[in-house]
Design an enzyme around this catalytic site. Structure first.
Site, PDB file in Angstrom:
ATOM      1  N   LYS A   1     -19.555  16.157  44.299  1.00 50.70           N
ATOM      2  CA  LYS A   1     -18.783  16.471  45.504  1.00 50.70           C
ATOM      3  C   LYS A   1     -19.275  17.782  46.143  1.00 50.70           C
ATOM      4  O   LYS A   1     -20.200  18.397  45.647  1.00 50.70           O
ATOM      5  CB  LYS A   1     -17.296  16.538  45.153  1.00 50.70           C
ATOM      6  CG  LYS A   1     -16.772  15.260  44.462  1.00 50.70           C
ATOM      7  CD  LYS A   1     -16.870  14.020  45.337  1.00 50.70           C
ATOM      8  CE  LYS A   1     -16.817  12.716  44.560  1.00 50.70           C
ATOM      9  NZ  LYS A   1     -15.567  12.391  43.933  1.00 50.70           N
TER      10      LYS A   1
HETATM   11  C1  LIG Z   1     -14.769  11.376  43.270  1.00 46.98           C
HETATM   12  C2  LIG Z   1     -13.660  10.603  43.867  1.00 46.98           C
HETATM   13  C3  LIG Z   1     -12.445  10.422  43.197  1.00 46.98           C
HETATM   14  C4  LIG Z   1     -12.221  10.845  41.780  1.00 46.98           C
HETATM   15  O1  LIG Z   1     -12.448  12.178  41.509  1.00 46.98           O
HETATM   16  P1  LIG Z   1     -12.747  12.645  40.005  1.00 46.98           P
HETATM   17  O2  LIG Z   1     -12.770  14.131  40.120  1.00 46.98           O
HETATM   18  O3  LIG Z   1     -14.063  12.069  39.622  1.00 46.98           O
HETATM   19  O4  LIG Z   1     -11.637  12.154  39.156  1.00 46.98           O
HETATM   20  C5  LIG Z   1     -11.430   9.762  43.863  1.00 46.98           C
HETATM   21  N1  LIG Z   1     -11.592   9.285  45.104  1.00 46.98           N
HETATM   22  C6  LIG Z   1     -12.764   9.410  45.772  1.00 46.98           C
HETATM   23  C7  LIG Z   1     -12.872   8.862  47.157  1.00 46.98           C
HETATM   24  C8  LIG Z   1     -13.829  10.057  45.165  1.00 46.98           C
HETATM   25  O5  LIG Z   1     -14.997  10.163  45.826  1.00 46.98           O
END
Ligand SMILES: *Cc1c(COP(=O)(O)O)cnc(C)c1O
Length: 362
Positions: free
Chosen positions: A161
């Protein structure tokens, strides 16, 4: 950091919460262990429970819908707009029933959803509006930042992210009640935390609801706070790469990038192209494999959630439920986009894409 008195639940957590709240312009921020935990805390704060329905965009990572199931609720999948692959407000309206509790929108690829329209639908039907903003930290719509556009917005700090804490998540809201419920939820449903117990000189605490251990540690928050300082530069670089991709692919008729709304300041977590399969003599799978053979880390985001076996089995979902998303799914590819890509890396992706796709033009 590691020499400080606090490894978890210390000052670095609050510091990161305050920094992120200030960055997005929200009143309250609650740090949790992952984006998935943030989704779970948000559905809890919205009061989702057994028998409740939550309208969820089908074009997302599976965790988005799983959070509804964790709370015993039923995800009802809405279709997306063909140009943006964002949740389609008309489809949301179609799916509302007297059991609907909330709408869970996803800022797919980094474009904020049409929250004005979603807001008016939610207000008319007394629903909580939740934004899965895991792709859109730093994005805006009509000059208003993500984090202020829904009742609760949430972020992930997984390494893929915009900023990372190793693993981590955050919920932001302007509503003090929602914030308090999410704080409780991340700490076993306990009303007072250890700071308050110490200040009140008491060992007493009460568990008022079922909660989890979704706390984020101090050393993760220290990392995330330092990452947040670099975010503006990283966002600018992502936008620069996206601009270059856009220029390069407007020449190639078999490729069409998503068409974000002009009011959107995009955060470009993903750069998604759609292949015009009518102009190609192979399917998306062969283009994907060809690009991987060229050493390009392409991907597909996402298999629509309602097509996964678990959802078919548990909720009886399947093909036909969200035709726009299902058709788009056959054609989408995500190209590499991350701030540390050099200009040469970007040109390598473009050259490989023009070659592999060009070789298969009809
Ligand atoms: C990455 C992501 C998640 C989950 O996040 P984590 O930190 O991996 O649990 C949920 N929704 C979307 C759209 C994502 O890209």
């Amino acid at each position: 950091m590691l020499r400080s008195d606090w490894i978890t639940t210390g000052p670095a957590v609050e510091e990161f919460e305050e920094a992120l709240a200030a960055f997005v312009g929200a009143r309250h921020a609650v740090a949790v262990s992952t984006g998935t935990a943030a989704l779970h805390a948000a559905t809890y704060a919205a009061g989702v429970g057994p028998g409740d329905e939550v309208i969820v965009s089908c074009m997302s990572f599976v965790a988005t819908a799983n959070a509804v199931v964790f709370q015993g609720g039923t995800p009802v999948f809405a279709d997306v707009d063909a140009g943006t692959l964002l949740i389609d407000p008309e489809s949301v309206e179609d799916r509302i029933s007297n059991r609907t509790k909330a709408v869970l929108a996803v800022d797919y690829a980094g474009q904020p959803c049409d929250y004005d329209t979603l807001r008016s639908i939610c207000d008319r039907n007394d629903l909580t509006l939740i934004a899965d903003a895991c792709h859109s930290l730093g994005a805006e719509r009509d000059g208003r930042p993500v984090g202020t556009l829904a009742d609760i917005s949430l972020f992930s700090f997984h390494p893929v992210k915009h900023i990372t804490a190793g693993e981590g998540g955050m919920c932001v809201t302007d509503d003090a009640g929602h914030a308090e419920r999410m704080r409780l939820f991340r700490n076993h449903g306990i009303t007072v935390d250890h700071h308050e117990r110490r200040a009140g000189r008491t060992w007493r605490y009460d568990v008022v609801d079922l909660g989890y251990n979704y706390r984020l540690t101090d050393f993760q928050c220290a990392l995330a706070t330092s990452q947040l300082r670099k975010l503006p530069g990283w966002l600018a670089r992502r936008r620069e790469i996206a601009l270059r991709y856009g220029e390069a692919f407007c020449e190639l008729e078999a490729v069409e990038p998503l068409r974000p709304d002009p009011s959107v300041e995009h955060a470009y977590h993903l750069y998604v192209i759609e292949l015009d399969l009518e102009r190609l003599d192979v399917g998306r799978g062969d283009i994907f494999a060809g690009l991987r053979d060229e050493g390009i880390g392409v991907n597909v985001h996402y298999v629509p959630i309602h097509l996964h076996s678990f959802y078919r089995r548990r909720f009886g979902t399947g093909p036909g439920l969200c035709p726009v998303a299902e058709a788009a799914y056959e054609r989408i590819l995500s190209l590499p986009i991350f701030p540390r890509m050099t200009d040469d890396d970007v040109e390598d992706v473009i050259t490989a894409a023009l070659k592999v796709i060009g070789d298969h033009l009809r």
